[in-house]
Design a protein around this motif. Structure first.
Motif: not given
Length: 229
Positions: A48-64
């Motif tokens: 579920n972490t990798v799934d959420l990361l892949s969805r966030i990576r569609r946008f230009a925002v820092n992700c930690v």
């Protein structure tokens, strides 16, 4: 995107174990927040972490990623926040789990992306307090001492005061912030709209907004402008 956490004022925290629609996620990621933090106290897995990361990576925002379990460490985040729970007597949450993770993955870690947090849990009824065995019955001198210890003894770049679902005692937080000289103070817990966001931002360098995203998205989005305008 500004990857220097010393300049962040606002962070949204998303839980991999909770459901957020694509439309809502887009609004969160394009809100103007300084970063998206991924993490949770329970139910966090690699999948579920990798799934959420892949969805966030569609946008230009820092992700930690704020790491709660080693099994959910996912490559591809900009930074990795490592909580060290200061107000627990359970050494597993201070050095135990950390040593085990480094034993397993230490040779592969890019240490330039790792940021340790001096973590102080202040809501005794929260899941994270129960899981870590944190002693949350702290007065102003106790809290300030933990903050100073994190800042001066351990040299943590971040001190994170976590009320986890409940809005905290801002007077206590303010006294803790006054003893910090180098560390940046993160505050999280109970920020349910712009008014509480402003109150928290008066004594914390960075506010972390989480649960309200899932309960009242528009109120959550309003917290960005409240602290950055």
């Amino acid at each position: 995107m500004e990857l220097d956490i010393r300049k962040w004022k606002h962070v949204f925290k998303l839980d991999p174990d909770r459901t957020l629609s694509d439309e809502a996620l887009e609004k969160v990621c394009q809100s103007g927040t300084d970063a998206i933090m991924v993490g949770g106290s329970s139910g966090v897995t690699f999948d579920n972490t990798v799934d959420l990361l892949s969805r966030i990576r569609r946008f230009a925002v820092n992700c930690v990623l704020e790491i709660s379990v080693a099994e959910a460490i996912v490559p591809g985040f900009d930074l990795y926040l490592i909580p060290v729970v200061l107000n627990t007597s359970d050494g597993q949450w201070i050095t135990g789990f950390h040593q085990q993770a480094i034993r397993e993955y230490g040779a592969m870690i890019d240490w330039d992306t790792v940021i340790p947090e001096g973590y102080i849990i202040m809501n005794e009824q929260s899941t994270v307090a129960a899981v870590t065995g944190a002693d949350s019955s702290l007065d102003d001198k106790d809290l300030a001492a933990y903050a100073r210890m994190a800042d001066k003894l351990f040299r943590f770049p971040v001190v994170y005061i976590e009320y986890s679902g409940r809005f905290g005692n801002i007077d206590l937080v303010k006294k803790a912030s006054q003893v910090l000289e180098e560390a940046r103070l993160f505050y999280g817990g109970g920020i349910d709209g712009p008014d509480k966001a402003r109150l928290a931002a008066e004594c914390a360098d960075t506010i972390v907004v989480g649960n309200i995203i899932y309960d009242d998205l528009e109120a959550a989005l309003a917290t960005v402008e409240a602290v950055k305008s």
